[in-house]
Scaffold this motif. Structure first.
Motif, PDB file in Angstrom:
ATOM      1  N   PRO A 139       5.937  11.229  -0.674  1.00 32.80           N
ATOM      2  CA  PRO A 139       4.547  11.291  -1.557  1.00 32.80           C
ATOM      3  C   PRO A 139       4.693   8.648  -1.115  1.00 32.80           C
ATOM      4  O   PRO A 139       5.349   8.394  -1.474  1.00 32.80           O
ATOM      5  CB  PRO A 139       5.281  10.959  -2.876  1.00 32.80           C
ATOM      6  N   ARG A 140       3.241   9.434  -1.044  1.00 29.02           N
ATOM      7  CA  ARG A 140       2.694   7.465  -1.425  1.00 29.02           C
ATOM      8  C   ARG A 140       3.191   7.115  -0.236  1.00 29.02           C
ATOM      9  O   ARG A 140       4.316   5.446  -0.241  1.00 29.02           O
ATOM     10  CB  ARG A 140       2.717   6.814  -2.716  1.00 29.02           C
ATOM     11  N   SER A 141       3.177   7.547   1.345  1.00 28.42           N
ATOM     12  CA  SER A 141       3.618   6.652   2.110  1.00 28.42           C
ATOM     13  C   SER A 141       2.881   6.327   3.291  1.00 28.42           C
ATOM     14  O   SER A 141       2.015   6.970   3.749  1.00 28.42           O
ATOM     15  CB  SER A 141       4.913   7.765   2.592  1.00 28.42           C
TER      16      SER A 141
ATOM     17  N   THR B 112       0.894  -1.258  -0.313  1.00 28.31           N
ATOM     18  CA  THR B 112       0.132  -0.277   0.238  1.00 28.31           C
ATOM     19  C   THR B 112       0.920   1.025  -0.363  1.00 28.31           C
ATOM     20  O   THR B 112       0.250   2.267  -0.352  1.00 28.31           O
ATOM     21  CB  THR B 112      -0.959   0.159   1.200  1.00 28.31           C
ATOM     22  N   ALA B 113       1.931   1.065  -0.083  1.00 27.53           N
ATOM     23  CA  ALA B 113       3.536   2.661   0.064  1.00 27.53           C
ATOM     24  C   ALA B 113       4.337   2.161   0.019  1.00 27.53           C
ATOM     25  O   ALA B 113       4.813   1.057  -0.593  1.00 27.53           O
ATOM     26  CB  ALA B 113       3.221   2.828   1.954  1.00 27.53           C
ATOM     27  N   ASP B 114       4.664   2.924  -0.945  1.00 26.49           N
ATOM     28  CA  ASP B 114       6.280   3.164  -0.970  1.00 26.49           C
ATOM     29  C   ASP B 114       7.042   3.489   0.166  1.00 26.49           C
ATOM     30  O   ASP B 114       8.595   3.304  -0.256  1.00 26.49           O
ATOM     31  CB  ASP B 114       6.669   3.873  -2.632  1.00 26.49           C
TER      32      ASP B 114
ATOM     33  N   GLY C 248      -2.194   7.067   6.001  1.00 28.86           N
ATOM     34  CA  GLY C 248      -1.785   6.423   4.406  1.00 28.86           C
ATOM     35  C   GLY C 248      -2.624   5.979   3.674  1.00 28.86           C
ATOM     36  O   GLY C 248      -4.222   5.463   3.577  1.00 28.86           O
ATOM     37  N   PRO C 249      -2.572   5.871   2.267  1.00 28.34           N
ATOM     38  CA  PRO C 249      -3.082   4.639   1.385  1.00 28.34           C
ATOM     39  C   PRO C 249      -4.215   3.459   1.753  1.00 28.34           C
ATOM     40  O   PRO C 249      -2.967   2.511   2.478  1.00 28.34           O
ATOM     41  CB  PRO C 249      -2.817   4.944   0.037  1.00 28.34           C
TER      42      PRO C 249
END
Length: 792
Positions: free
Chosen positions: A227-229, A34-36, A252-253
């Motif tokens: 970003p995207r964390s 779900t995250a980078d 987070g996402p």
């Protein structure tokens, strides 16, 4: 032929039910990436009571948008000091820092962090810490497992350095504090661990200032997050005794407005400290290390209230309940053990005088009022644990004096339950109270399990989230009480049906109990299900008559072993991350690390045996049964002979409770909980049987065999077993009916001998005779008092 294969058929049926209960599991989706980037921010000591819109606005907004939960900060040391908490985060398993500790329990020396190159850092003590956890502690944790699972990691602050250090002590990138612009640092590696400070002490003003400072640091982290964390905020340790539940927030996402939970807790809104490491790796899509973490990846579930204040009140209230439970639980079980000891001592004289003596001489019968009061006390004591469980439906922990409120609520519930048993139909029968108490006990615990076991979480007779051992399903006490109630209820029902149907009834009731205990949807206790399988097998085999022999005990052991092996095979076929405790143990045996589990279980058994008040309950019950009830004057042997299905239920309870405690690391706690229900009921039934030990009736010739009554002479028992109860009529023991005449009256013809006792009464020094229909023991039709004998 059918009788010979009956034990095998019953064993197969019980094993099939047990394996089916354990094998069925809720569907578990593999966690998806779900995250980078993952940023794990820790604040030692942060609790939900420290969070509000004014003091901690950043954390409040983060909780509003993300998922929240209560964090249990259990580590290998109690209390969990900040350094222990950080080390546990990096190990993904229960770990602890070595070295000398202060009187409060925390290490006296701080963590040494060296920066030889200005980029990373080095912890010179890390090698000794790894050896300490690998060789001295029973969990076999490997500090640095989290950082070893990623290419590089960032640590900000000394606490974060402990979590991010690799097993040989190297920290890839390190900063003592957040730089002016944290963006380059937090974006340098996929994993960043940040120490936001500490909230400690009991002074509200001091805690508020420290929480405010940590929130300001968190605002800088959120402003610089890649970003995207995924950002995880956790109160990673205690900072004062006693232990408390702490904050857990994920933003987070895929983590929007939900409850945090994991497979290690199985309860929405609850997370363990050891879950943070696998959560970070799962979010990044990285594989877990070869030596599996004890924790499981966290997920976000729905059902959270839209109002954040209402949502936060739930974990805050759970923290208050857990704190109150810790203070009340020990006192409750100590008082219960003391009451049972006093009652056991007080019942001995009554047992000695309970059996009426034939003839004009002998001790006076006990007053009917005393007998009635003692019987009600026995019923009340047997219902105390179920009542204490039901008391958690009332928020007693929210009052100013939670202990007294809990005591009052429990007393009212005990009184209500005792009244319900007293006025229930069939109370006058020998087995009436036993059946009613067993039914109520099974109903209370069973309904709680079927509705999510909410009464056991943080309950006085349940389990505490602060201990970190269990968060859902049956507790140790719940297991003991439930298996005792279910087996007694099964024995009571089996006694009321024809002899040939008793094993089937026992298996039906016991099989349902195995499903309730073992199903991951319900009791979630595979060890308890395996132990209960053995108990049900024992009860089923001897329910129609006979004693517990070596061969029958072997059948029970084979049934339990078959359930364990069957479930183990099924569990091993699952992916490693989805295996249960049994599958993990078998895997550990395969790779040579199973000794940690064996050592841990033996240590827990010893500590529980020495420190638990339930040990006193188990030993007191065992001594009372062995030195009183099983004696010729104790009445239990007579009860066993008349009611073989009840004898079978008691034998099965002992087998299941002992196995469940030892295999689950609970020593005699399961046995003590079961004894709290079983022993008072055994005493009450024995008293009632003794009160009618000299009753006589002349059977009508030819009608006893024609009625189809059982002949249990092969069981070594006494009297009929047709399922009826001995009517007591509510009178005093030995005085409910006139005393029988020891021989024929003086005016009677000498050639009129008394009828020979039935074969089913063999083995008793004063056997009770069956009635004409073979269903009960009734008083003699033509008895006369000692005054009438003298007059004649």
């Amino acid at each position: 032929m059918l009788r010979r294969i009956t034990p095998a058929l019953l064993t197969i049926l019980v094993v099939s039910l047990g394996v089916a209960a354990l094998a069925a599991r809720p569907p578990q989706d593999s966690p998806r990436r779900t995250a980078d980037f993952v940023v794990l921010a820790g604040v030692a000591g942060l609790r939900w009571e420290d969070v509000d819109p004014q003091r901690t606005p950043t954390l409040w907004r983060m909780a509003q948008e993300g998922s929240i939960g209560s964090l249990s900060v259990r580590s290998a040391h109690r209390p969990t000091c900040p350094v222990d908490g950080w080390l546990t985060v990096g190990a993904g398993s229960f770990a602890a820092w070595n070295g000398s500790r202060s009187p409060e329990g925390c290490p006296t020396a701080g963590v040494t962090v060296e920066q030889p190159d200005g980029i990373g850092a080095n912890l010179p003590d890390q090698e000794s810490v790894v050896q300490y956890n690998q060789q001295r502690l029973p969990w076999g944790a490997l500090p640095g497992s989290l950082s070893e699972s990623v290419r590089c990691s960032v640590a900000v602050g000394p606490g974060a350095a402990v979590a991010a250090a690799r097993p040989f002590g190297r920290v890839d990138r390190y900063a003592p504090a957040l730089p002016a612009d944290p963006r380059p640092l937090l974006g340098a590696c996929v994993l960043s661990i940040v120490d936001l400070g500490t909230v400690e002490g009991t002074d509200p003003a001091t805690r508020a200032e420290e929480a405010k400072a940590a929130d300001a640091q968190l605002a800088r982290v959120l402003a610089a997050r890649p970003p995207r964390s995924l950002v995880l905020v956790a109160g990673i340790s205690d900072t004062a005794q006693p232990s408390r539940l702490h904050v857990a927030v994920a933003d987070g996402p895929g983590w929007e407005r939900g409850w945090l939970t994991s497979a290690s807790t199985g309860r929405d809104g609850y997370l363990q400290l050891v879950d943070l490491a696998p959560t970070a790796l799962a979010a990044l899509g990285r594989p877990m290390p070869e030596r599996l973490f004890l924790g499981r990846p966290a997920v976000s579930t729905g059902g959270r209230p839209a109002d954040l204040a209402e949502a936060i009140d739930a974990p805050a209230d759970a923290d208050r309940e857990a704190a109150a439970q810790r203070d009340v639980s020990g006192v409750f079980f100590t008082v219960l053990a003391g009451v049972q000891v006093l009652l056991a001592l007080g019942i001995l004289p009554l047992l000695r005088r309970a059996r009426p003596h034939a003839g004009p001489t002998g001790p006076n019968p006990v007053s009917g009022r005393i007998v009635a009061v003692v019987e009600l006390l026995l019923v009340a004591v047997a219902l105390t644990v179920p009542a204490a469980l039901l008391a958690d439906a009332v928020p007693w922990w929210q009052g100013d004096h939670p202990g007294w409120i809990f005591a009052g609520v429990t007393a009212l519930l005990v009184a209500a339950g005792t009244a319900a048993v007293r006025f229930a139909p069939g109370y006058a029968g020998t087995l009436g109270p036993l059946g009613a108490v067993a039914g109520l006990t099974t109903l209370v615990v069973g309904l709680d399990v079927l509705t999510g076991a909410s009464l056991q979480l943080n309950g006085v007779v349940g389990y505490s989230a602060l201990q970190g051992g269990r968060y859902s399903g049956l507790s140790t006490v719940g297991l003991g009480v439930f298996l005792a109630g279910a087996l007694l209820a099964g024995g009571w029902l089996a006694q009321r049906v024809p002899r040939g149907w008793r094993p089937a009834v026992t298996v039906a009731v016991g099989g349902l109990a195995v499903v309730v205990v073992g199903s991951p949807y319900l009791g979630a206790d595979p060890v308890g299900a395996i132990a209960l399988t053995a108990g049900v097998s024992v009860a089923a085999v001897i329910s129609a008559g006979g004693w517990l022999t070596i061969s029958r005990l072997a059948w029970a052991a084979m049934a339990a072993l078959a359930v364990g092996v069957g479930f183990g095979v099924v569990d091993l076929r699952r992916p490693p991350a989805e295996r249960g405790s049994l599958g993990r143990f078998l895997s550990a045996l395969g790779d040579g690390t199973g000794g940690f589990t064996v050592h841990r279980s033996s240590t827990e058994n010893f500590e529980t045996l020495v420190n638990s008040p339930l040990t006193v309950l188990a030993l007191t019950g065992g001594l009372l049964v062995w030195f009183a009830l099983l004696q010729p004057w104790g009445g239990l042997m007579r009860l066993f002979g008349i009611y073989p299905a009840v004898r079978a239920a008691l034998a099965g309870t002992v087998v299941a409770a002992v196995l469940g405690g030892l295999l689950d690391g609970a020593a005699l706690d399961v046995m003590g909980a079961a004894a709290a229900v079983v022993v008072p009921m055994a005493v009450l039934a024995s008293l009632r049987v003794l009160g009618h030990a000299a009753d006589r009736t002349r059977p009508v010739p030819g009608r006893f065999r024609e009625s189809g009554a059982d002949d249990d002479s092969g069981s070594g028992g006494v009297g009929p077993t047709g399922g009826g109860d001995i009517p007591t009529g509510g009178g005093p023991l030995g005085a409910a009916h006139p005393r029988p005449i020891s021989g024929p009256p003086a005016s009677a013809p000498a050639a009129a001998p008394a009828p020979a006792p039935d074969a089913s009464t063999a083995g008793s020094d004063d056997p009770a005779e069956p009635t004409a229909d073979g269903s009960a023991v009734a008083p003699r039709q033509a008895t006369r008092s000692s005054t009438e004998v003298a007059a004649s």
